[in-house]
Design an enzyme around this catalytic site. Structure first.
Site, short mmCIF file in Angstrom:
data_model
loop_
_atom_site.label_atom_id
_atom_site.label_comp_id
_atom_site.label_asym_id
_atom_site.label_seq_id
_atom_site.Cartn_x
_atom_site.Cartn_y
_atom_site.Cartn_z
N ILE A 9 -9.37 -38.05 -13.30
CA ILE A 9 -9.79 -37.84 -11.70
C ILE A 9 -9.31 -38.89 -10.78
O ILE A 9 -8.87 -38.92 -9.43
CB ILE A 9 -11.39 -37.71 -11.56
CG1 ILE A 9 -11.99 -36.34 -12.04
CG2 ILE A 9 -11.57 -37.80 -9.75
CD1 ILE A 9 -13.45 -36.07 -12.31
N ASN A 26 -15.12 -44.87 -9.03
CA ASN A 26 -14.67 -43.11 -10.25
C ASN A 26 -15.44 -44.17 -11.73
O ASN A 26 -15.38 -42.94 -12.05
CB ASN A 26 -13.83 -43.56 -9.94
CG ASN A 26 -13.24 -42.21 -10.22
OD1 ASN A 26 -13.37 -41.28 -10.33
ND2 ASN A 26 -12.49 -42.41 -11.62
N TYR A 49 -26.07 -39.07 -19.04
CA TYR A 49 -25.43 -38.69 -18.71
C TYR A 49 -25.70 -39.17 -16.83
O TYR A 49 -25.67 -39.39 -15.45
CB TYR A 49 -23.86 -38.05 -18.36
CG TYR A 49 -22.85 -38.51 -17.73
CD1 TYR A 49 -21.83 -38.94 -17.01
CD2 TYR A 49 -22.81 -36.75 -17.58
CE1 TYR A 49 -21.49 -38.38 -16.62
CE2 TYR A 49 -21.67 -35.87 -15.93
CZ TYR A 49 -21.05 -37.33 -15.82
OH TYR A 49 -20.29 -37.39 -15.24
#
Ligand SMILES: NC(=O)c1ccc[n+]([C@@H]2O[C@H](COP(=O)([O-])OP(=O)(O)OC[C@H]3O[C@@H](n4cnc5c(N)ncnc54)[C@H](O)[C@@H]3O)[C@@H](O)[C@H]2O)c1
Length: 246
Positions: free
Chosen positions: A16, A83, A150
């Site tokens: 990404i 990110n 997560y």
């Protein structure tokens, strides 16, 4: 096309991050990618035409040095994209090891905090009305068994987004996030091939019937960092094909 800005993207060697970097470069911006994986970083930077700096975002001294150096050499960062993240370490609540959970939190939460703090200090000092975009996850708002370590780190990223947004607004700095559902990065495509039970299970949770492509995420990041989003701060924009509706 906006005026050329200095854009710093963490995790730029990953799926990404690379897509986001390419979108800013296409917009005419100068892009610096940072990543802990120095080898992959060098290859990506060469292929897309970005500047590369290898750093572990969870190392506070290293982060401070990198942001000081970048600012000295390229001027203040106009746009920061947080990110970098660890996303493949999972385990149920009763099974996840303390070491694994600490590792997730160190990178996803502490790392995001450290880079944001270092860049924001410079933005304030230089009077830069910059923008920060964090990459969160829809999992921060909708649990999946086995992924809570997560997901709880991404809930903290959403909270960090609001924390930074409320305090940095007085300096004209906007802070937002994107919250994707599963994204078909090269890694995920390998792990979840089309027609596999795991892929089908995810698709069945998504009203629009497919997993996200990187091209579904990057334009939203560019938008949130740009003048079209001048009155948007503190939001975490879901990019999930409607997953939260189901
Ligand atoms: N792929 C998905 O399905 C998905 C969905 C929602 C959110 N996200 C988020 O998007 C972001 C990018 O994920 P991706 O799918 O491209 O994963 P990826 O693993 O391809 O990329 C992550 C990058 O972060 C880097 N990184 C990890 N720890 C680091 C550290 N300590 N310091 C610096 N860099 C570090 C890695 O080396 C890697 O290049 C992550 O924050 C992830 O949580 C991904």
């Amino acid at each position: 096309m906006t005026d050329s800005r200095t854009v710093l993207i963490t995790g730029g060697a990953g799926g990404i991050g690379r897509g986001i970097a390419e979108a800013f470069i296409a917009n005419g911006d100068r892009v610096i990618i940072v990543d802990v994986d120095a080898a992959a970083l060098a290859v990506t930077a060469r292929e897309i035409g970005a500047t590369a700096i290898a750093v572990d975002i969870a190392d506070s001294t290293a982060v401070q040095n990198v942001i000081d150096t970048v600012t000295a050499q390229a001027g203040p960062v106009d746009v920061l994209v947080n990110n970098a993240g660890i996303l493949s370490v999972h385990g149920r609540l009763t099974e996840l090891s303390v070491t694994d959970y600490e590792g997730i939190l160190r990178v996803n939460v502490l790392g995001t905090f450290l880079v944001t703090q270092a860049v924001a200090r410079h933005m304030i000092e230089a009077g830069t009305a910059g923008a920060i975009v964090n990459v969160s996850s829809i999992g921060a708002r909708q649990p999946t068994p086995g992924m809570g370590g997560y997901e709880s780190s991404k809930a903290a990223v959403d909270s960090l987004t609001r924390w930074a947004a409320i305090e940095l607004a007085e300096n004209g700095i906007r802070v937002n996030a994107v919250a994707p559902g599963p994204v078909l990065t090269p890694m995920l495509r390998l792990g979840m091939p089309e027609g596999s039970p795991a892929r089908t299970a995810w698709e069945s949770r998504i009203p629009l019937g497919r997993l996200a492509e990187i091209g579904d995420i990057a334009p939203a990041v560019v938008f949130l960092a740009g003048p079209g989003a001048a009155h948007i701060t503190g939001t975490s924009l879901q990019i999930d094909g409607g997953q939260l509706l189901a």
